[in-house]
Enzyme design. Structure first.
Site, PDB file in Angstrom:
ATOM      1  N   GLU A  38     -24.243   0.626 -82.522  1.00 54.87           N
ATOM      2  CA  GLU A  38     -25.567   0.014 -82.397  1.00 54.87           C
ATOM      3  C   GLU A  38     -26.100   0.084 -80.971  1.00 54.87           C
ATOM      4  O   GLU A  38     -27.284   0.330 -80.757  1.00 54.87           O
ATOM      5  CB  GLU A  38     -25.543  -1.446 -82.872  1.00 54.87           C
ATOM      6  N   TYR A 121     -32.174  -7.486 -82.577  1.00 60.48           N
ATOM      7  CA  TYR A 121     -31.858  -6.390 -83.495  1.00 60.48           C
ATOM      8  C   TYR A 121     -30.344  -6.185 -83.640  1.00 60.48           C
ATOM      9  O   TYR A 121     -29.794  -6.152 -84.749  1.00 60.48           O
ATOM     10  CB  TYR A 121     -32.509  -5.063 -83.058  1.00 60.48           C
ATOM     11  N   ASP A 139     -36.164  -2.892 -86.451  1.00 61.77           N
ATOM     12  CA  ASP A 139     -36.181  -1.822 -85.464  1.00 61.77           C
ATOM     13  C   ASP A 139     -37.448  -0.994 -85.674  1.00 61.77           C
ATOM     14  O   ASP A 139     -38.322  -1.381 -86.450  1.00 61.77           O
ATOM     15  CB  ASP A 139     -34.921  -0.958 -85.567  1.00 61.77           C
TER      16      ASP A 139
END
Length: 355
Positions: A38, A121, A139
């Site tokens: 991520e 996020y 996102d």
DNA sequence: AAAGCGGGGCC
DNA sequence: GGCCCAGCTTT
């Protein structure tokens, strides 16, 4: 609960199960690997991040391995991926998890979002994928999909938009399987509801997509004002001495490329001749007390290195000296230093370094 | 609220 | 040339 939610998420998840890519971080719920992926994928395409994911997981199989590395090692492995604060924060967080938490990864949204480099996020992604917690990700893909399907024209980069989209995303979240749902909507945005020329006529939402039925797909999502690009003029002094050393300096100031290395830099207001360069204070400081044998421009044309908010007009000056006094680096060891792509490109093509 | 932060791919 | 990418931090 939004009455549209089951309809929306069911369709999305069905599409996902049929169309998803096999990616190296899919198929694990280990938070170390999910976190790594991520962070790498923030503002970064999957194709660009993938090789780095392989390098990092091979070099640092556990959070303890990452924690034990030096910052320069981490930055060197990150070299080329950009947004280098991600790498520094990654390292800081690895040390925190390894040494303060004994390797136990935080497992709540609150604890995740407190980690350096982890915002709403990323915390939502890890919480949902690894711990099945009901936090919706928002996102760039999610903004686009929701804005189009629901016909939302609130700009996505103002606080009201950010808040509104988060609320809507949360309402639509499939709470029995938040991780799959989150990945489904992102994958749909990345692979089907793409920014340019999406194939709306064969979209699973073509009947209900407000933007498609409005003819406003090209205008949605709405995003305000683009950044103005600043021009800068860089003159790098590439010292060369008979003992095959040069000079590299670490950037410690605010701004681009923090903690990366570069040749001694003289920044000017515009492109300059050698005579003008020699009169610059920065130049005089860098060569103070050094016997200059020659200063030769490597190439007449500037390299224009483009960052998203700066264009760097760059020239390299080869400075032959009898001896490098400070920050000496043997040419054979240049490869160990993390450097910006601009510098790496020069190093790779400059014959005195490659021979 | 706005600015700053990389590099690359696509049109 | 402009836009965007599995955004976050600082000002």
């Amino acid at each position: 609960m939004n009455e549209n939610a089951p309809f929306f998420s069911n369709k999305l998840i069905s599409w996902y199960l049929e169309n998803k890519r096999e990616l190296p971080w899919r198929g694990t719920k280990d938070p170390y690997f999910i976190w790594l992926s991520e962070i790498m994928l923030q503002q970064t395409r999957v194709a660009q991040g993938m090789p780095y994911y392989f390098k990092f997981t091979e070099t640092f199989p556990t959070v303890f391995d990452l924690a034990a590395a030096s910052e320069a090692e981490v930055l060197k492995l990150w070299q080329g991926l950009g947004y280098y604060s991600r790498a520094r924060n990654l390292h800081t967080t690895a040390k925190y998890i390894a040494y303060e938490l004994n390797g136990r990864f935080p497992s709540t949204y609150k604890d995740l979002v407190a980690l350096k480099g982890v915002g709403d996020y990323t915390a939502s992604a890890i919480a949902s994928i690894c711990f099945s917690l009901p936090h919706a990700v928002v996102d760039g893909n999610v903004y686009r999909v929701l804005a189009r399907v629901f016909g939302i024209t609130t700009p996505i980069n103002v606080s009201k938009g950010i808040k509104d989209f988060k609320v809507l995303a949360q309402k639509l979240l499939e709470e029995s399987n938040p991780g799959t749902y989150n990945q489904a909507i992102m994958e749909f945005g990345a692979r089907f509801c793409v920014p340019q020329n999406p194939e709306c006529s064969r979209c699973i939402f073509k009947d209900e997509c407000v933007a498609y039925n409005n003819g406003s797909v090209k205008e949605i999502p709405v995003k305000l004002k683009k950044v103005k690009v600043k021009k800068r003029f860089f003159n790098y002094l590439v010292f060369l001495s008979p003992d095959n050393t040069t000079q590299l300096i670490q950037r410690t100031q605010k701004g681009i490329w923090q903690q990366l290395y570069e040749f001694p830099l003289v920044e000017t207001e515009k492109e300059v001749s050698l005579d003008v360069l020699k009169k610059e204070t920065g130049f005089k400081t860098l060569v103070a007390g050094i016997q200059l044998q020659s200063v030769v421009l490597y190439k007449e044309d500037s390299v224009i290195h483009k960052l998203s908010h700066q264009h760097l007009y760059t020239r390299f000056w080869i400075v032959s000296v009898s001896e490098v006094k400070k920050n000496r680096v043997p040419i054979s060891e240049i490869r160990d230093y993390p450097v910006p792509v601009l510098i790496q490109n020069f190093i790779s093509e400059f014959s005195a370094f490659t021979n």
